[in-house]
Structure formats: structure tokens, C-alpha cells
Motif scaffolding. Structure first.
Motif, PDB file in Angstrom:
ATOM      1  N   ALA A 201     -13.849  -2.473 -31.172  1.00  0.00           N
ATOM      2  CA  ALA A 201     -13.642  -2.246 -29.743  1.00  0.00           C
ATOM      3  C   ALA A 201     -14.694  -2.970 -28.905  1.00  0.00           C
ATOM      4  O   ALA A 201     -14.377  -3.585 -27.876  1.00  0.00           O
ATOM      5  CB  ALA A 201     -13.677  -0.741 -29.452  1.00  0.00           C
ATOM      6  N   ALA A 202     -15.964  -2.929 -29.344  1.00  0.00           N
ATOM      7  CA  ALA A 202     -17.022  -3.618 -28.603  1.00  0.00           C
ATOM      8  C   ALA A 202     -16.837  -5.128 -28.650  1.00  0.00           C
ATOM      9  O   ALA A 202     -17.087  -5.825 -27.655  1.00  0.00           O
ATOM     10  CB  ALA A 202     -18.391  -3.228 -29.166  1.00  0.00           C
ATOM     11  N   ALA A 203     -16.390  -5.659 -29.794  1.00  0.00           N
ATOM     12  CA  ALA A 203     -16.152  -7.101 -29.895  1.00  0.00           C
ATOM     13  C   ALA A 203     -15.030  -7.543 -28.962  1.00  0.00           C
ATOM     14  O   ALA A 203     -15.104  -8.615 -28.338  1.00  0.00           O
ATOM     15  CB  ALA A 203     -15.830  -7.474 -31.339  1.00  0.00           C
ATOM     16  N   LEU A 204     -13.989  -6.725 -28.842  1.00  0.00           N
ATOM     17  CA  LEU A 204     -12.913  -7.056 -27.907  1.00  0.00           C
ATOM     18  C   LEU A 204     -13.401  -7.004 -26.461  1.00  0.00           C
ATOM     19  O   LEU A 204     -13.010  -7.833 -25.631  1.00  0.00           O
ATOM     20  CB  LEU A 204     -11.739  -6.099 -28.113  1.00  0.00           C
ATOM     21  CG  LEU A 204     -10.977  -6.256 -29.435  1.00  0.00           C
ATOM     22  CD1 LEU A 204      -9.918  -5.167 -29.568  1.00  0.00           C
ATOM     23  CD2 LEU A 204     -10.331  -7.636 -29.521  1.00  0.00           C
ATOM     24  N   MET A 205     -14.282  -6.058 -26.161  1.00  0.00           N
ATOM     25  CA  MET A 205     -14.808  -5.967 -24.803  1.00  0.00           C
ATOM     26  C   MET A 205     -15.733  -7.129 -24.468  1.00  0.00           C
ATOM     27  O   MET A 205     -15.867  -7.497 -23.301  1.00  0.00           O
ATOM     28  CB  MET A 205     -15.546  -4.644 -24.623  1.00  0.00           C
ATOM     29  CG  MET A 205     -14.638  -3.425 -24.622  1.00  0.00           C
ATOM     30  SD  MET A 205     -13.361  -3.513 -23.344  1.00  0.00           S
ATOM     31  CE  MET A 205     -14.357  -3.555 -21.865  1.00  0.00           C
TER      32      MET A 205
ATOM     33  N   VAL B 286     -15.112 -10.151 -25.232  1.00  0.00           N
ATOM     34  CA  VAL B 286     -14.217 -11.236 -24.830  1.00  0.00           C
ATOM     35  C   VAL B 286     -13.509 -10.919 -23.515  1.00  0.00           C
ATOM     36  O   VAL B 286     -13.385 -11.778 -22.641  1.00  0.00           O
ATOM     37  CB  VAL B 286     -13.190 -11.511 -25.946  1.00  0.00           C
ATOM     38  CG1 VAL B 286     -12.231 -12.613 -25.535  1.00  0.00           C
ATOM     39  CG2 VAL B 286     -13.887 -11.862 -27.238  1.00  0.00           C
ATOM     40  N   PHE B 287     -13.056  -9.678 -23.346  1.00  0.00           N
ATOM     41  CA  PHE B 287     -12.198  -9.344 -22.213  1.00  0.00           C
ATOM     42  C   PHE B 287     -12.946  -8.794 -21.009  1.00  0.00           C
ATOM     43  O   PHE B 287     -12.331  -8.580 -19.964  1.00  0.00           O
ATOM     44  CB  PHE B 287     -11.132  -8.334 -22.655  1.00  0.00           C
ATOM     45  CG  PHE B 287     -10.156  -8.894 -23.638  1.00  0.00           C
ATOM     46  CD1 PHE B 287      -9.254  -9.873 -23.258  1.00  0.00           C
ATOM     47  CD2 PHE B 287     -10.153  -8.459 -24.955  1.00  0.00           C
ATOM     48  CE1 PHE B 287      -8.349 -10.395 -24.173  1.00  0.00           C
ATOM     49  CE2 PHE B 287      -9.256  -8.982 -25.866  1.00  0.00           C
ATOM     50  CZ  PHE B 287      -8.349  -9.952 -25.480  1.00  0.00           C
TER      51      PHE B 287
ATOM     52  N   PRO C  99     -20.224 -10.741 -17.019  1.00  0.00           N
ATOM     53  CA  PRO C  99     -20.951 -11.316 -18.167  1.00  0.00           C
ATOM     54  C   PRO C  99     -22.098 -10.442 -18.656  1.00  0.00           C
ATOM     55  O   PRO C  99     -22.414 -10.455 -19.846  1.00  0.00           O
ATOM     56  CB  PRO C  99     -21.455 -12.660 -17.624  1.00  0.00           C
ATOM     57  CG  PRO C  99     -21.428 -12.517 -16.144  1.00  0.00           C
ATOM     58  CD  PRO C  99     -20.309 -11.595 -15.825  1.00  0.00           C
ATOM     59  N   VAL C 100     -22.723  -9.679 -17.767  1.00  0.00           N
ATOM     60  CA  VAL C 100     -23.788  -8.772 -18.199  1.00  0.00           C
ATOM     61  C   VAL C 100     -23.216  -7.684 -19.101  1.00  0.00           C
ATOM     62  O   VAL C 100     -23.804  -7.335 -20.132  1.00  0.00           O
ATOM     63  CB  VAL C 100     -24.494  -8.164 -16.978  1.00  0.00           C
ATOM     64  CG1 VAL C 100     -25.569  -7.170 -17.419  1.00  0.00           C
ATOM     65  CG2 VAL C 100     -25.113  -9.255 -16.119  1.00  0.00           C
ATOM     66  N   HIS C 101     -22.050  -7.154 -18.742  1.00  0.00           N
ATOM     67  CA  HIS C 101     -21.389  -6.160 -19.588  1.00  0.00           C
ATOM     68  C   HIS C 101     -20.999  -6.763 -20.940  1.00  0.00           C
ATOM     69  O   HIS C 101     -21.059  -6.081 -21.964  1.00  0.00           O
ATOM     70  CB  HIS C 101     -20.155  -5.605 -18.883  1.00  0.00           C
ATOM     71  CG  HIS C 101     -20.482  -4.821 -17.642  1.00  0.00           C
ATOM     72  ND1 HIS C 101     -19.534  -4.448 -16.720  1.00  0.00           N
ATOM     73  CD2 HIS C 101     -21.677  -4.364 -17.174  1.00  0.00           C
ATOM     74  CE1 HIS C 101     -20.112  -3.770 -15.744  1.00  0.00           C
ATOM     75  NE2 HIS C 101     -21.416  -3.708 -15.996  1.00  0.00           N
ATOM     76  N   SER C 102     -20.600  -8.030 -20.945  1.00  0.00           N
ATOM     77  CA  SER C 102     -20.252  -8.693 -22.209  1.00  0.00           C
ATOM     78  C   SER C 102     -21.444  -8.754 -23.144  1.00  0.00           C
ATOM     79  O   SER C 102     -21.322  -8.498 -24.358  1.00  0.00           O
ATOM     80  CB  SER C 102     -19.723 -10.103 -21.929  1.00  0.00           C
ATOM     81  OG  SER C 102     -18.531 -10.063 -21.186  1.00  0.00           O
ATOM     82  N   VAL C 103     -22.626  -9.072 -22.609  1.00  0.00           N
ATOM     83  CA  VAL C 103     -23.828  -9.134 -23.448  1.00  0.00           C
ATOM     84  C   VAL C 103     -24.193  -7.745 -23.965  1.00  0.00           C
ATOM     85  O   VAL C 103     -24.593  -7.584 -25.121  1.00  0.00           O
ATOM     86  CB  VAL C 103     -24.993  -9.756 -22.653  1.00  0.00           C
ATOM     87  CG1 VAL C 103     -26.259  -9.764 -23.489  1.00  0.00           C
ATOM     88  CG2 VAL C 103     -24.656 -11.165 -22.210  1.00  0.00           C
TER      89      VAL C 103
ATOM     90  N   LEU D 104     -21.981  -6.965 -26.706  1.00  0.00           N
ATOM     91  CA  LEU D 104     -22.389  -7.751 -27.878  1.00  0.00           C
ATOM     92  C   LEU D 104     -23.524  -7.063 -28.623  1.00  0.00           C
ATOM     93  O   LEU D 104     -23.543  -7.030 -29.865  1.00  0.00           O
ATOM     94  CB  LEU D 104     -22.805  -9.146 -27.428  1.00  0.00           C
ATOM     95  CG  LEU D 104     -23.251 -10.121 -28.521  1.00  0.00           C
ATOM     96  CD1 LEU D 104     -22.103 -10.419 -29.472  1.00  0.00           C
ATOM     97  CD2 LEU D 104     -23.769 -11.415 -27.896  1.00  0.00           C
ATOM     98  N   ILE D 105     -24.476  -6.497 -27.893  1.00  0.00           N
ATOM     99  CA  ILE D 105     -25.569  -5.755 -28.526  1.00  0.00           C
ATOM    100  C   ILE D 105     -25.023  -4.537 -29.271  1.00  0.00           C
ATOM    101  O   ILE D 105     -25.450  -4.228 -30.393  1.00  0.00           O
ATOM    102  CB  ILE D 105     -26.603  -5.343 -27.462  1.00  0.00           C
ATOM    103  CG1 ILE D 105     -27.286  -6.589 -26.878  1.00  0.00           C
ATOM    104  CG2 ILE D 105     -27.647  -4.398 -28.051  1.00  0.00           C
ATOM    105  CD1 ILE D 105     -28.227  -6.284 -25.739  1.00  0.00           C
ATOM    106  N   LEU D 106     -24.062  -3.837 -28.662  1.00  0.00           N
ATOM    107  CA  LEU D 106     -23.432  -2.694 -29.336  1.00  0.00           C
ATOM    108  C   LEU D 106     -22.710  -3.133 -30.613  1.00  0.00           C
ATOM    109  O   LEU D 106     -22.757  -2.438 -31.640  1.00  0.00           O
ATOM    110  CB  LEU D 106     -22.453  -2.008 -28.387  1.00  0.00           C
ATOM    111  CG  LEU D 106     -21.700  -0.789 -28.925  1.00  0.00           C
ATOM    112  CD1 LEU D 106     -22.672   0.313 -29.322  1.00  0.00           C
ATOM    113  CD2 LEU D 106     -20.708  -0.291 -27.897  1.00  0.00           C
ATOM    114  N   THR D 107     -22.079  -4.297 -30.577  1.00  0.00           N
ATOM    115  CA  THR D 107     -21.415  -4.829 -31.774  1.00  0.00           C
ATOM    116  C   THR D 107     -22.419  -5.097 -32.885  1.00  0.00           C
ATOM    117  O   THR D 107     -22.177  -4.767 -34.063  1.00  0.00           O
ATOM    118  CB  THR D 107     -20.663  -6.122 -31.425  1.00  0.00           C
ATOM    119  OG1 THR D 107     -19.776  -5.880 -30.337  1.00  0.00           O
ATOM    120  CG2 THR D 107     -19.876  -6.643 -32.609  1.00  0.00           C
TER     121      THR D 107
END
Length: 204
Positions: free
Chosen positions: A17-21, A23-24, A28-32, A35-38
Motif C-alpha cells: 500500500a505504501a509503495a502504491l502511494m 507512485v500515486f 512529492p513530500v508525501h511520496s517521500v 517511501l520511508i514507510l515502505t
């Protein structure tokens, strides 16, 4: 279902779920942050399999350095992502072609016998008994005995790359006093001391 299987499915679901988030997510701050959660959930999966060294490396290197660096770059550069996304559709045909090629490769690999690995009859490097030593100690024994020269060469390459990056980005500003060690060592009493004859009733 055992406790280990329960944690496996929990960490796997959160990681997907975190990996999909990553990308989607539009921010960009939320994406990073996703990524840390992943990375944290991937490290937890490594711990479940007994590879604690890989889990620590994933947290220390990727979460502690790479992901934090991404976060600071995204937050400090103030990039206009709306403008960057404006011309995305013109790259859609090329992206679709690359996606089709990658999908075909994945189907070919999963449909073949690529994952049916048979052990070698006479392995070059025997696998140490993990019941006697830990995963980190086993990796250290192999790395610092059989591959110590390659390890030192890799360290020197990284050192040269770091020095090169510092030299290329270093800029000296004009009008700033800097320490000159050679000039300090070459000083003499004649150049270091200045005697001023102050007359009575006058300042320096």
C-alpha cells in the motif's frame, strides 16, 4: 495461522500500500514519507527471514540517508511540479511501450523455470552454519577474509567519488580571509611584529 505468518501478511500489505502511494500521491513530500514507510516494512520482512544485517542496512542507509536526502531536496528546491506534469502526455507512447516490454519480461520470467534453483554439488564458498553464528557475523567473516581486497577497492572508489564531488562543488568567495598554513609557518619576527613609535599625548 502462526504469529510469524500474521506479521508477514501485515508488513507485506502495508508495504504494498505504501509503495502504491509513493507512485500515486500528488504531493512529492508525501511520496517521500510513504517511501520511508515502505523501507521500514521491507526491513521488518528481512527481520522475519533472519537477515538482520540487510534490515539494518536498509534502515540506516536508505531511510537514514537516501530518503531523508530526497525529502530535503524536495522541500528546499521548491520545484513547480504542476509545470513538470504539464508535458507528461507527450511521453505516454514511449512509456506505454516500455511498460509492455517490462510486462512481457516479467511474464516470461514467472512462466519459466527461473526460480527453480538447484544447489550446487560442490559450492565454491560453503554457507556457514547460521545456528552457530549470526547472519551479520557470517557476512563479516566472508567479506573481511575472502573479499577484503575488493572491499578496500570499493571503499577507495567511494572515497575518490566523495572527494571529487567536494572539489567540483567547492566555490571560494572573494573578500573572505582564509587560513594560510604555509604563510604562518614562514613568519619571522620582522614580519610578525610591528613596532610603532607613539608620541606622548597621541594615540595609535
Amino acid at each position: 495461522m502462526g504469529l510469524q505468518a500474521l506479521f508477514f501478511y501485515l508488513f507485506s500489505a502495508i508495504m504494498i500500500a505504501a509503495a502504491l502511494m509513493v507512485v500515486f500521491s500528488r504531493n512529492p513530500v508525501h511520496s517521500v514519507l510513504f517511501l520511508i514507510l515502505t523501507f521500514f516494512n521491507a526491513a521488518a520482512l528481512f527481520l522475519l527471514t533472519g537477515a538482520e544485517f540487510l534490515a539494518l542496512i536498509l534502515v540506516v542507509v536508505y531511510v537514514g540517508a537516501v530518503a531523508v536526502l530526497f525529502l530535503f531536496v524536495v522541500m528546499m528546491l521548491d520545484i513547480d511540479f504542476t509545470e513538470l506534469r504539464s508535458g507528461v502526455m507527450r511521453y505516454a507512447p514511449v512509456g506505454t511501450l516500455i511498460g509492455i516490454v517490462l510486462s512481457a519480461e516479467l511474464i516470461f520470467v514467472l512462466g519459466g523455470n527461473a526460480f527453480k534453483v538447484e544447489p550446487e554439488a560442490d559450492p565454491v564458498q560453503p554457507i556457514p552454519d547460521l545456528n552457530a553464528v549470526s547472519n551479520t557475523q557470517a557476512l563479516g567473516d566472508v567479506l573481511y577474509t575472502d573479499f577484503v581486497h575488493l572491499f578496500q577497492i570499493a571503499g577507495m572508489v567511494l572515497l575518490v567519488a566523495m572527494i571529487g564531488a567536494i572539489v567540483l562543488t567547492l566555490r571560494h568567495k572573494e573578500g573572505i580571509k582564509r587560513q594560510d598554513i604555509a604563510a604562518q609557518v614562514a613568519r619571522s619576527p620582522e614580519t610578525a611584529v610591528e613596532v610603532i613609535d607613539v608620541k606622548p599625548g597621541q594615540g595609535v
